[in-house]
Enzyme design. Structure first.
Site, PDB file in Angstrom:
ATOM      1  N   TYR A 155       6.040  -4.587   6.853  1.00 46.80           N
ATOM      2  CA  TYR A 155       6.472  -5.568   7.608  1.00 46.80           C
ATOM      3  C   TYR A 155       7.863  -5.485   8.162  1.00 46.80           C
ATOM      4  CZ  TYR A 155       2.154  -7.876   6.303  1.00 46.80           C
ATOM      5  OH  TYR A 155       0.867  -7.870   5.874  1.00 46.80           O
ATOM      6  N   THR A 159      -2.188 -13.794   1.061  1.00 48.62           N
ATOM      7  CA  THR A 159      -2.065 -14.576   2.297  1.00 48.62           C
ATOM      8  C   THR A 159      -3.559 -15.179   2.219  1.00 48.62           C
ATOM      9  OG1 THR A 159      -0.726 -13.047   3.620  1.00 48.62           O
ATOM     10  CG2 THR A 159      -2.142 -14.300   4.823  1.00 48.62           C
ATOM     11  N   PRO A 218       1.885 -12.938  -4.696  1.00 51.19           N
ATOM     12  CA  PRO A 218       1.552 -13.623  -3.253  1.00 51.19           C
ATOM     13  C   PRO A 218       0.510 -12.903  -2.346  1.00 51.19           C
ATOM     14  CG  PRO A 218       3.324 -12.059  -3.154  1.00 51.19           C
ATOM     15  CD  PRO A 218       3.068 -11.938  -4.527  1.00 51.19           C
ATOM     16  N   HIS A 269      10.064 -10.814   1.317  1.00 48.24           N
ATOM     17  CA  HIS A 269       9.074  -9.647   1.359  1.00 48.24           C
ATOM     18  C   HIS A 269       9.628  -8.435   2.206  1.00 48.24           C
ATOM     19  CE1 HIS A 269       5.344  -7.884   1.813  1.00 48.24           C
ATOM     20  NE2 HIS A 269       4.607  -8.864   2.105  1.00 48.24           N
ATOM     21  N   GLN A 325       7.717 -17.021  -0.933  1.00 46.77           N
ATOM     22  CA  GLN A 325       7.964 -15.784  -0.389  1.00 46.77           C
ATOM     23  C   GLN A 325       8.281 -15.921   1.115  1.00 46.77           C
ATOM     24  OE1 GLN A 325       5.042 -12.414   0.939  1.00 46.77           O
ATOM     25  NE2 GLN A 325       5.679 -11.454  -0.887  1.00 46.77           N
ATOM     26  N   HIS A 343       5.054  -3.269   2.509  1.00 44.58           N
ATOM     27  CA  HIS A 343       3.824  -3.251   3.073  1.00 44.58           C
ATOM     28  C   HIS A 343       3.676  -2.876   4.627  1.00 44.58           C
ATOM     29  CE1 HIS A 343       2.410  -5.696  -0.327  1.00 44.58           C
ATOM     30  NE2 HIS A 343       2.900  -4.614  -0.828  1.00 44.58           N
TER      31      HIS A 343
END
Length: 370
Positions: A179, A33, A31, A174, A107, A177
């Site tokens: 988040y 962005t 994935p 997800h 995702q 990272h």
């Protein structure tokens, strides 16, 4: 240099089969962005982008992060939604990928406290996080209350249900990272005083409740992938688990809740995760859980790029060590990121290498842009 008759290349190109997911090879599109969705709705160019990678031979495409139906989920109005009118766009993406012979999983994403006030599709919504902490010592918001936690969990479950109804082949959560889900995992950003904090198992509770809610919505046979990482955008050196035992403790609730595959995000696939073993994060995850693991991290990048990230010498960029690890069943699947942006035919290029000799990866082999 890899001999023509070696079975190492076949290890990447051979089919993958589990009880819930069958793929034509071991290559996963990671994935990434893109911010190409005005008002959050995928358009024809998005469908063409993913279909091109499917026709190039990728076994499974995991889409860019797509926002669940929670107002503060995103920090960019051009990031796709996974609810409402955006689902029509995703249905077109799905049909294009399937027509090209590929498989695809959305995702599901919530950025949490990494969203600044005023950002995203709903700029007036307050940002969510476990404790209001962006990073250690920097409080920029309020802790989520139980109603907000419950609503967010329900939004993940509804998004997964939509993915299944549309005909997607799997769904990925997800949880990496830095988040929202990862903010619950990380002790430095989770300073709550309830059952979602404290021990590593407790800090996995929010993620496990999301997985369990999704499993209730989609039933027992729909594949659930969970992506996690040790590193954060807030701290590349952060560690959730310092030992294999701690990693096992962290992942156990997710397995109990219904995860089928783990997507183990590292910055460089060749780096060992714990002292005393050459296994990377995916290798340890597969060993400890018995579930298939996806490795990812600088696969197919050139020496100059690796060095720009503070990486190791060029010998580690060679694809041969990756194939040796895959052949040894350290992990089940390999996610490719930037190399597939550079060349959607990356998988076909490797297939063609079987007619000669596979040498160390060269960036000029993947120079075309699409």
């Amino acid at each position: 240099m890899l001999p023509m008759n070696s079975n190492l290349l076949d290890s990447l190109l051979r089919p993958f089969s589990s009880t819930k997911l069958q793929l034509k090879n071991r290559v996963v599109m990671a994935p990434m962005t893109r911010s190409f969705c005005p008002q959050g709705c995928p358009q024809a160019d998005v469908a063409a982008y993913y279909a091109r990678r499917a026709s190039g031979g990728v076994g499974l495409i995991i889409t860019e992060g797509s926002l669940i139906d929670e107002p503060a989920a995103g920090n960019d109005p051009r990031v796709p939604l996974f609810h409402g009118n955006a689902l029509q766009g995703w249905e077109a993406v799905l049909k294009a990928v399937h027509a090209a012979g590929g498989k695809i999983a959305p995702q599901l994403w919530h950025v949490g406290i990494l969203r600044k006030p005023g950002q995203g599709h709903f700029p007036d919504a307050p940002s969510l996080s476990p404790s209001g902490l962006l990073k250690p010592g920097k409080c920029v918001g309020l802790p989520m209350n139980q109603a907000q936690i419950d609503t967010t969990i329900a939004a993940y479950a509804q998004a997964a249900r939509s993915a299944q109804s549309l005909g997607f082949d799997a769904v990925e959560i997800h949880g990496a990272h830095g988040y929202l889900i990862d903010q619950f995992f990380w002790q430095e950003t989770n300073r709550r005083q309830d059952d979602y904090a404290g021990s590593l198992r407790n800090r996995s509770r929010f993620a496990a409740e999301i997985v369990a809610a999704i499993r209730r919505e989609v039933g027992p046979q729909f594949p659930i992938i969970f992506r996690f990482s040790q590193w954060k955008q807030q701290d590349y050196d952060a560690r959730l688990a310092g030992t294999a035992q701690e990693l096992e403790t962290m992942l156990a609730p997710l397995i109990e809740a219904g995860v089928d595959l783990f997507h183990c995000s590292t910055r460089r696939f060749w780096e060992p995760e714990f002292t005393g073993s050459a296994l990377n994060l995916a290798g340890w995850t597969q060993k400890l859980t018995g579930l298939p693991a996806i490795t990812v991290g600088s696969v197919g990048l050139d020496e100059e790029f690796i060095r720009s990230l503070g990486g190791a010498p060029a010998t580690n960029v060679d694809i041969l060590p990756l194939l040796q690890r895959l052949e040894a069943d350290e992990f089940a699947l390999v996610a490719i990121g930037r190399a597939l942006i550079a060349n959607p035919d990356w998988v076909q290029l490797l297939s063609q290498a079987k007619t000669g000799q596979l040498q160390a990866y060269r960036p000029d082999m993947l120079s075309s842009l699409n």
